[in-house]
Design a protein around this motif. Sequence first.
Motif, PDB file in Angstrom:
ATOM      1  N   CYS A  39       0.835  -1.210   0.000  1.00 46.35           N
ATOM      2  CA  CYS A  39       0.000   0.000   0.000  1.00 46.35           C
ATOM      3  C   CYS A  39       0.865   1.253   0.000  1.00 46.35           C
ATOM      4  O   CYS A  39       0.547   2.231  -0.666  1.00 46.35           O
ATOM      5  CB  CYS A  39      -0.896   0.045   1.232  1.00 46.35           C
ATOM      6  N   LYS A  40       1.946   1.228   0.750  1.00 44.84           N
ATOM      7  CA  LYS A  40       2.744   2.442   0.978  1.00 44.84           C
ATOM      8  C   LYS A  40       4.040   2.519   0.174  1.00 44.84           C
ATOM      9  O   LYS A  40       4.622   3.592   0.069  1.00 44.84           O
ATOM     10  CB  LYS A  40       3.102   2.544   2.468  1.00 44.84           C
ATOM     11  N   ALA A  41       4.521   1.389  -0.351  1.00 45.03           N
ATOM     12  CA  ALA A  41       5.810   1.407  -1.037  1.00 45.03           C
ATOM     13  C   ALA A  41       5.738   0.717  -2.398  1.00 45.03           C
ATOM     14  O   ALA A  41       6.753   0.264  -2.911  1.00 45.03           O
ATOM     15  CB  ALA A  41       6.868   0.733  -0.161  1.00 45.03           C
ATOM     16  N   LEU A  42       4.584   0.687  -2.985  1.00 46.84           N
ATOM     17  CA  LEU A  42       4.383  -0.049  -4.234  1.00 46.84           C
ATOM     18  C   LEU A  42       5.311   0.407  -5.354  1.00 46.84           C
ATOM     19  O   LEU A  42       5.754  -0.392  -6.172  1.00 46.84           O
ATOM     20  CB  LEU A  42       2.923   0.067  -4.679  1.00 46.84           C
ATOM     21  N   PHE A  43       5.623   1.695  -5.382  1.00 45.30           N
ATOM     22  CA  PHE A  43       6.436   2.235  -6.475  1.00 45.30           C
ATOM     23  C   PHE A  43       7.906   2.384  -6.106  1.00 45.30           C
ATOM     24  O   PHE A  43       8.690   2.906  -6.882  1.00 45.30           O
ATOM     25  CB  PHE A  43       5.858   3.580  -6.947  1.00 45.30           C
ATOM     26  N   GLU A  44       8.274   1.914  -4.930  1.00 48.94           N
ATOM     27  CA  GLU A  44       9.668   1.963  -4.493  1.00 48.94           C
ATOM     28  C   GLU A  44      10.393   0.679  -4.920  1.00 48.94           C
ATOM     29  O   GLU A  44       9.766  -0.357  -5.104  1.00 48.94           O
ATOM     30  CB  GLU A  44       9.749   2.097  -2.973  1.00 48.94           C
ATOM     31  N   THR A  45      11.707   0.771  -5.011  1.00 48.58           N
ATOM     32  CA  THR A  45      12.474  -0.442  -5.276  1.00 48.58           C
ATOM     33  C   THR A  45      12.532  -1.268  -3.995  1.00 48.58           C
ATOM     34  O   THR A  45      12.307  -0.733  -2.891  1.00 48.58           O
ATOM     35  CB  THR A  45      13.912  -0.118  -5.720  1.00 48.58           C
ATOM     36  N   VAL A  46      12.843  -2.528  -4.143  1.00 49.02           N
ATOM     37  CA  VAL A  46      12.966  -3.394  -2.969  1.00 49.02           C
ATOM     38  C   VAL A  46      14.053  -2.856  -2.038  1.00 49.02           C
ATOM     39  O   VAL A  46      13.866  -2.812  -0.822  1.00 49.02           O
ATOM     40  CB  VAL A  46      13.306  -4.841  -3.387  1.00 49.02           C
ATOM     41  N   GLU A  47      15.145  -2.409  -2.613  1.00 54.53           N
ATOM     42  CA  GLU A  47      16.253  -1.891  -1.810  1.00 54.53           C
ATOM     43  C   GLU A  47      15.834  -0.647  -1.022  1.00 54.53           C
ATOM     44  O   GLU A  47      16.116  -0.535   0.169  1.00 54.53           O
ATOM     45  CB  GLU A  47      17.446  -1.572  -2.712  1.00 54.53           C
ATOM     46  N   THR A  48      15.147   0.262  -1.668  1.00 55.97           N
ATOM     47  CA  THR A  48      14.699   1.492  -1.002  1.00 55.97           C
ATOM     48  C   THR A  48      13.692   1.169   0.098  1.00 55.97           C
ATOM     49  O   THR A  48      13.777   1.719   1.204  1.00 55.97           O
ATOM     50  CB  THR A  48      14.070   2.452  -2.024  1.00 55.97           C
ATOM     51  N   ALA A  49      12.754   0.285  -0.192  1.00 58.34           N
ATOM     52  CA  ALA A  49      11.751  -0.093   0.805  1.00 58.34           C
ATOM     53  C   ALA A  49      12.408  -0.768   2.006  1.00 58.34           C
ATOM     54  O   ALA A  49      12.045  -0.499   3.156  1.00 58.34           O
ATOM     55  CB  ALA A  49      10.696  -1.001   0.182  1.00 58.34           C
ATOM     56  N   ALA A  50      13.380  -1.635   1.748  1.00 58.18           N
ATOM     57  CA  ALA A  50      14.066  -2.317   2.844  1.00 58.18           C
ATOM     58  C   ALA A  50      14.788  -1.312   3.740  1.00 58.18           C
ATOM     59  O   ALA A  50      14.710  -1.404   4.967  1.00 58.18           O
ATOM     60  CB  ALA A  50      15.048  -3.342   2.288  1.00 58.18           C
ATOM     61  N   LYS A  51      15.456  -0.348   3.142  1.00 60.45           N
ATOM     62  CA  LYS A  51      16.142   0.686   3.932  1.00 60.45           C
ATOM     63  C   LYS A  51      15.143   1.528   4.708  1.00 60.45           C
ATOM     64  O   LYS A  51      15.333   1.808   5.891  1.00 60.45           O
ATOM     65  CB  LYS A  51      16.971   1.593   3.010  1.00 60.45           C
ATOM     66  N   ARG A  52      14.088   1.950   4.043  1.00 57.02           N
ATOM     67  CA  ARG A  52      13.072   2.821   4.665  1.00 57.02           C
ATOM     68  C   ARG A  52      12.433   2.170   5.882  1.00 57.02           C
ATOM     69  O   ARG A  52      12.165   2.829   6.880  1.00 57.02           O
ATOM     70  CB  ARG A  52      12.012   3.166   3.628  1.00 57.02           C
TER      71      ARG A  52
END
Length: 69
Positions: A39-52
């Motif tokens: 819902c919140k990180a659909l357009f982020e890369t896996v790497e960016t989401a993992a860091k966030r």
Amino acid sequence: MSTPRITPDMTLLDIVHKYRATEPVFRTFDEQAGECLLCKALFETVETAAKRYGLDLEKLLADLERATV
């Protein structure tokens, strides 16, 4: 060793669109992230989401990769 299907530069949308079986994998990380990743990180890369969200990138990638077979 085969080439990974899931790479850190792929967006969550790319992954769930191409590999529908990965959706439950993302759901297992929702509690640790504190919110719905899809819902919140659909357009982020896996790497960016993992860091966030402070997720273990290597574990997330491995779990996603297992869901693609």
